[in-house]
Design a protein around this motif. Structure first.
Motif, PDB file in Angstrom:
ATOM      1  N   GLY A  90      16.523  -3.075   6.918  1.00  0.00           N
ATOM      2  CA  GLY A  90      16.258  -3.106   8.358  1.00  0.00           C
ATOM      3  C   GLY A  90      14.909  -2.524   8.710  1.00  0.00           C
ATOM      4  O   GLY A  90      14.400  -2.729   9.816  1.00  0.00           O
ATOM      5  N   ASP A  91      14.333  -1.765   7.774  1.00  0.00           N
ATOM      6  CA  ASP A  91      12.995  -1.210   7.980  1.00  0.00           C
ATOM      7  C   ASP A  91      11.939  -2.244   7.616  1.00  0.00           C
ATOM      8  O   ASP A  91      12.246  -3.344   7.136  1.00  0.00           O
ATOM      9  N   LEU A  92      10.695  -1.870   7.832  1.00  0.00           N
ATOM     10  CA  LEU A  92       9.569  -2.740   7.521  1.00  0.00           C
ATOM     11  C   LEU A  92       8.430  -1.860   7.009  1.00  0.00           C
ATOM     12  O   LEU A  92       8.222  -0.758   7.520  1.00  0.00           O
ATOM     13  N   VAL A  93       7.698  -2.336   6.011  1.00  0.00           N
ATOM     14  CA  VAL A  93       6.607  -1.548   5.427  1.00  0.00           C
ATOM     15  C   VAL A  93       5.268  -2.182   5.772  1.00  0.00           C
ATOM     16  O   VAL A  93       5.072  -3.393   5.624  1.00  0.00           O
ATOM     17  N   LEU A  94       4.358  -1.348   6.264  1.00  0.00           N
ATOM     18  CA  LEU A  94       2.979  -1.747   6.508  1.00  0.00           C
ATOM     19  C   LEU A  94       2.117  -1.007   5.495  1.00  0.00           C
ATOM     20  O   LEU A  94       1.983   0.216   5.555  1.00  0.00           O
ATOM     21  N   ALA A  95       1.566  -1.745   4.533  1.00  0.00           N
ATOM     22  CA  ALA A  95       0.818  -1.144   3.426  1.00  0.00           C
ATOM     23  C   ALA A  95      -0.676  -1.404   3.582  1.00  0.00           C
ATOM     24  O   ALA A  95      -1.097  -2.551   3.741  1.00  0.00           O
ATOM     25  N   LEU A  96      -1.473  -0.329   3.491  1.00  0.00           N
ATOM     26  CA  LEU A  96      -2.913  -0.437   3.657  1.00  0.00           C
ATOM     27  C   LEU A  96      -3.636  -0.173   2.340  1.00  0.00           C
ATOM     28  O   LEU A  96      -3.323   0.780   1.628  1.00  0.00           O
ATOM     29  N   SER A  97      -4.613  -1.014   2.060  1.00  0.00           N
ATOM     30  CA  SER A  97      -5.484  -0.816   0.900  1.00  0.00           C
ATOM     31  C   SER A  97      -6.689  -1.720   1.068  1.00  0.00           C
ATOM     32  O   SER A  97      -6.528  -2.913   1.332  1.00  0.00           O
ATOM     33  N   ASN A  98      -7.875  -1.160   0.915  1.00  0.00           N
ATOM     34  CA  ASN A  98      -9.067  -1.980   1.073  1.00  0.00           C
ATOM     35  C   ASN A  98      -9.139  -3.046  -0.018  1.00  0.00           C
ATOM     36  O   ASN A  98      -9.337  -4.233   0.249  1.00  0.00           O
ATOM     37  N   SER A  99      -8.927  -2.630  -1.252  1.00  0.00           N
ATOM     38  CA  SER A  99      -9.006  -3.581  -2.376  1.00  0.00           C
ATOM     39  C   SER A  99      -7.769  -4.449  -2.500  1.00  0.00           C
ATOM     40  O   SER A  99      -7.823  -5.574  -3.001  1.00  0.00           O
ATOM     41  N   GLY A 100      -6.635  -3.913  -2.069  1.00  0.00           N
ATOM     42  CA  GLY A 100      -5.379  -4.637  -2.227  1.00  0.00           C
ATOM     43  C   GLY A 100      -4.815  -4.532  -3.628  1.00  0.00           C
ATOM     44  O   GLY A 100      -3.907  -5.276  -3.999  1.00  0.00           O
ATOM     45  N   GLU A 101      -5.346  -3.581  -4.413  1.00  0.00           N
ATOM     46  CA  GLU A 101      -4.898  -3.429  -5.800  1.00  0.00           C
ATOM     47  C   GLU A 101      -4.390  -2.016  -6.080  1.00  0.00           C
ATOM     48  O   GLU A 101      -4.439  -1.548  -7.217  1.00  0.00           O
ATOM     49  N   THR A 154     -16.187   3.396   4.754  1.00  0.00           N
ATOM     50  CA  THR A 154     -16.695   3.749   6.085  1.00  0.00           C
ATOM     51  C   THR A 154     -16.390   2.623   7.071  1.00  0.00           C
ATOM     52  O   THR A 154     -15.461   2.725   7.870  1.00  0.00           O
ATOM     53  N   ALA A 155     -17.145   1.544   6.988  1.00  0.00           N
ATOM     54  CA  ALA A 155     -16.884   0.404   7.875  1.00  0.00           C
ATOM     55  C   ALA A 155     -15.484  -0.161   7.649  1.00  0.00           C
ATOM     56  O   ALA A 155     -14.810  -0.589   8.592  1.00  0.00           O
ATOM     57  N   SER A 156     -15.027  -0.147   6.396  1.00  0.00           N
ATOM     58  CA  SER A 156     -13.702  -0.707   6.084  1.00  0.00           C
ATOM     59  C   SER A 156     -12.583   0.119   6.703  1.00  0.00           C
ATOM     60  O   SER A 156     -11.597  -0.436   7.205  1.00  0.00           O
ATOM     61  N   THR A 157     -12.718   1.449   6.682  1.00  0.00           N
ATOM     62  CA  THR A 157     -11.676   2.288   7.289  1.00  0.00           C
ATOM     63  C   THR A 157     -11.716   2.185   8.811  1.00  0.00           C
ATOM     64  O   THR A 157     -10.679   2.222   9.473  1.00  0.00           O
ATOM     65  N   THR A 158     -12.929   2.058   9.366  1.00  0.00           N
ATOM     66  CA  THR A 158     -13.043   1.869  10.818  1.00  0.00           C
ATOM     67  C   THR A 158     -12.378   0.568  11.243  1.00  0.00           C
ATOM     68  O   THR A 158     -11.667   0.515  12.256  1.00  0.00           O
TER      69      THR A 158
END
Length: 321
Positions: A90-101, A154-158
């Protein structure tokens, strides 16, 4: 030649502003799908990310939670060692990663998929392992980092932060989330006081109210003002209705005219038909009115009968400013 600090800072800001502006191109069906998934989520939104992405993820989770979407942050490393138990069907996960790896996040995918927990990946690489394994991928690619070495996020986290805000605020509007709803999740801060604290919460009542009768003298009114400490007194008729006020400002004008304070009744020098409030006013709205009208104190009445009184100091003391 000395280093040009201003020029360097301007370049960073320009690059990051461009990175955020370029996010417009990624606001398509994927963004709609993300918002609909979050809006329909019956459980909690778990935000996760490693390193700098984790710091951004914490902020996104906090923003979601304060705007009507139950959410919290889980560190992916800790999740692999027990914290995964916080996540349920019932939950949902939002996963963050610039590279995706991110290996730490990818290690969670099999368990999440087994529990049928939808995964939204927010990365800069649509072809990454995280993007391919997610139910929905939201692209946040930037052309270049503001760091001249191209190393420090920097720009990626912004861009990630801005996309998170875009999601949260879009959901807020879609749900019809109101200022009062917002205040309920911020009861202890300035925002909560602004939106929840009402005039009855801060006003003086009963014998604490400064009140004198029409025929009482200016001297008696001054004694009442000194005792109650609001810098004013209300003036009531024989039926207890508020018909006037006498303030510190009125006193100065009386003294300038050399009026006999021992013999003159207060009715001759009071301000008749004073501005009053109803009991249902918010304290913050009362503050705005007092600033606009340059009023230092107000009475609260119910059908002309005074039920409370307060001044600017009462509001400031309660944290309303």
């Amino acid at each position: 030649m000395s280093f040009d600090y201003i020029k360097a800072a301007q370049q960073v800001i320009d690059l990051e502003a461009k990175a955020v502006k370029n996010l417009h191109q990624y606001l398509g069906q994927d963004f709609i799908d993300v918002c609909q998934q979050l809006e329909q989520c019956q459980g909690k939104v778990i935000v996760t990310g490693m390193g700098k992405s984790g710091h951004i993820g914490r902020k996104i989770a906090a923003t979601l939670a304060s705007t009507g979407t139950p959410a919290f942050f889980v560190h992916p490393g800790e999740a692999s060692h027990g914290d995964l138990g916080m996540i349920s069907h019932g939950d949902l996960v939002l996963a963050l990663s610039n590279s995706g790896e991110s290996n730490e996040i990818l290690a969670l995918y099999p368990v999440l998929q087994r529990q049928q927990v939808p995964i939204i990946a927010m990365t800069s690489n649509p072809g990454s392992a995280m993007a391919r394994g997610a139910n929905i991928h939201l692209n946040i690619d930037v052309q270049r980092e503001a760091c001249p070495l191209g190393l420090a996020p920097t720009a990626s986290t912004t861009a990630a932060l801005a996309m998170g805000d875009a999601i949260a605020v879009t959901l807020l509007q879609a749900r019809g989330f109101t200022a009062n709803d917002f205040a309920l999740s911020h009861p202890g801060g300035a925002l909560g006081k602004k939106l929840l604290l009402s005039v009855p919460d801060i006003m003086l009542t009963g014998d604490e109210m400064p009140l004198v009768g029409l025929e009482q003298t200016i001297r008696e009114a001054l004694l009442e003002m000194s005792e109650k400490g609001l810098g004013m007194t209300g003036v009531i008729d024989t039926e207890g209705r508020l018909v006037g006020v006498f303030t510190d400002g009125d006193l100065r004008r009386v003294l300038d005219k050399r009026v006999d304070i021992h013999q003159t009744p207060i009715r001759q020098v009071m301000t008749a038909n004073p501005k009053v409030l109803e009991p249902d006013w918010l304290a913050f709205d009362a503050l705005k009115l007092m600033k606009e009208k340059s009023i230092n104190g107000l009475f609260v009445t119910d059908q002309q009968i005074p039920v409370g009184a307060f001044n600017m100091h009462s509001l400031l003391q309660a944290g309303v400013y």
